[in-house]
Design an enzyme around this catalytic site. Sequence first.
Site, PDB file in Angstrom:
ATOM      1  N   GLU A 296      28.749   8.719  -7.614  1.00 47.68           N
ATOM      2  CA  GLU A 296      29.588   9.886  -7.885  1.00 47.68           C
ATOM      3  C   GLU A 296      29.905  10.671  -6.616  1.00 47.68           C
ATOM      4  OE1 GLU A 296      28.755  11.284 -12.254  1.00 47.68           O
ATOM      5  OE2 GLU A 296      28.701  13.033 -10.951  1.00 47.68           O
ATOM      6  N   HIS A 318      14.062 -12.705 -12.209  1.00 47.87           N
ATOM      7  CA  HIS A 318      14.336 -13.725 -13.219  1.00 47.87           C
ATOM      8  C   HIS A 318      15.618 -13.429 -13.985  1.00 47.87           C
ATOM      9  CE1 HIS A 318      10.319 -15.252 -12.381  1.00 47.87           C
ATOM     10  NE2 HIS A 318      10.039 -13.966 -12.205  1.00 47.87           N
ATOM     11  N   LYS A 430      36.293  14.277 -19.005  1.00 45.52           N
ATOM     12  CA  LYS A 430      35.828  15.362 -19.880  1.00 45.52           C
ATOM     13  C   LYS A 430      37.021  16.052 -20.532  1.00 45.52           C
ATOM     14  CE  LYS A 430      31.616  16.773 -17.330  1.00 45.52           C
ATOM     15  NZ  LYS A 430      30.882  17.876 -16.721  1.00 45.52           N
TER      16      LYS A 430
END
Length: 441
Positions: A296, A318, A430
Amino acid sequence: MAKNIPPKQNMLYVDYQNALSEKVGVLNGVSRRAFLGALKKNDRLLKTVFRSKNKEGYAFLNLPDDQAALLKIKKWVKKQGKHQWENIVLLGIGGSALGTIAIKEALIGQYQNPKIKPQFFAVDNIDPDHVAELLSVIDPVKSLFVVISKSGGTTEPLALHSVFREKLIGKGVKDLKKHFVFITGTGGNTLRKFGKKEGIDCFDIPPKIGGRFSVLSSVGLLPATLLGIDTNALLRGAKKMREMVKKATPEKNPALILACLQYLLDKRKRKVMTVMMPYSNRLFRIGDWYRQLLAESIGKKSTVGPTPITALGTTDQHSQLQLYNEGPNNKWFIFLRLLKYKNEIKLGNHLPDNLSFLNGKKLNQIIDAALQGTVGSLTKNKRPNVTIDIPKIDAESIGMLLMLFEIQVALLGLMYKVNAFNQPGVEESKKITKSLLSKKT
Ligand code: PA5
């Protein structure tokens, strides 16, 4: 010529040799000369970071000195003792949740002994099934809800607040205000106004501190104090790191070293992804917090923004290591190596022939050998990597790590020439969400 700093068992230490061309070749590693040049050049920018400590964004540097804020939190938490809360439930998202989660996981662990109260839960999503799941294991009446939002207007924490408020009302709770505490930015935002109306205690996030740089403010300190974490030590560690980074010579400066490697490997060697891989479950969420911090803060232009990835050793050996070793050589790696785990766990002696080398060994030795195996294989495959040795996990060392990465990222903002402290791309989403929800259906 600068040599790598000799490891000291009681100090955080960045081993960067495997990021240099001497180890991974000129196509993939940074030449020692370029590296030293970058350290020298960017030391000036690091000084700018410290000089800016009272400017917008950079004020996180002052948080370790805010003893008054910590004292206020401690007094308040002490008064909460009478309620004997069974659960502390954090409602927040992004920078208002990730740091606290990282601190809790590092210092308390993932699984909590159910007999120990209070239990901690962080709700940083509005997935209805996730919320319902939490409601099936906690009794809201025995819970304190810590609502955190710097802007005081983010949809998720406000929606979650409303959900739990309704649950409490549904359970016949009359004194709602005692079940909530708000942490928010100064100024008359929605959350603060609502808190005032309902008589809910409210703590400030000091001005000039961005969400993802706020972990050492009331955002992290209040929940941590509620959980019995040594918040003095957390701030002490952060302060130690700040002072060390401020005074260290460029060749011994961990924040400068990490910033220069990030920049050079990305811009000159096309390592456009940064994998942070702790070999410690307790440090895994630090990697998650860092993922937000780097993404960010630096992802601001179409040409600027390393993609951070979090992995866990040995688990992701793995799952990811095949790609890391043989896939596109477009990543660099930051390993977090714990020198001393809290526990030593020993294996038995019964393993047969081809596994007999494990007999009598400790998990501690095995996980460290696995880390060395990963580092060795990546280096052999010319994949640049650094290892940060962390002597042990305690509140002080976590405070040090948090401050180290915050300074590194603030410095990266100057190096990449972007504003590390805003997030217009987040704000945009937003706004769209709000306008969709405001439409009459
Ligand atoms: O770092 C940031 O500023 C963001 O990630 C915010 O923390 C996140 O969007 C939540 O915002 P707020 O704390 O205002 O609710």
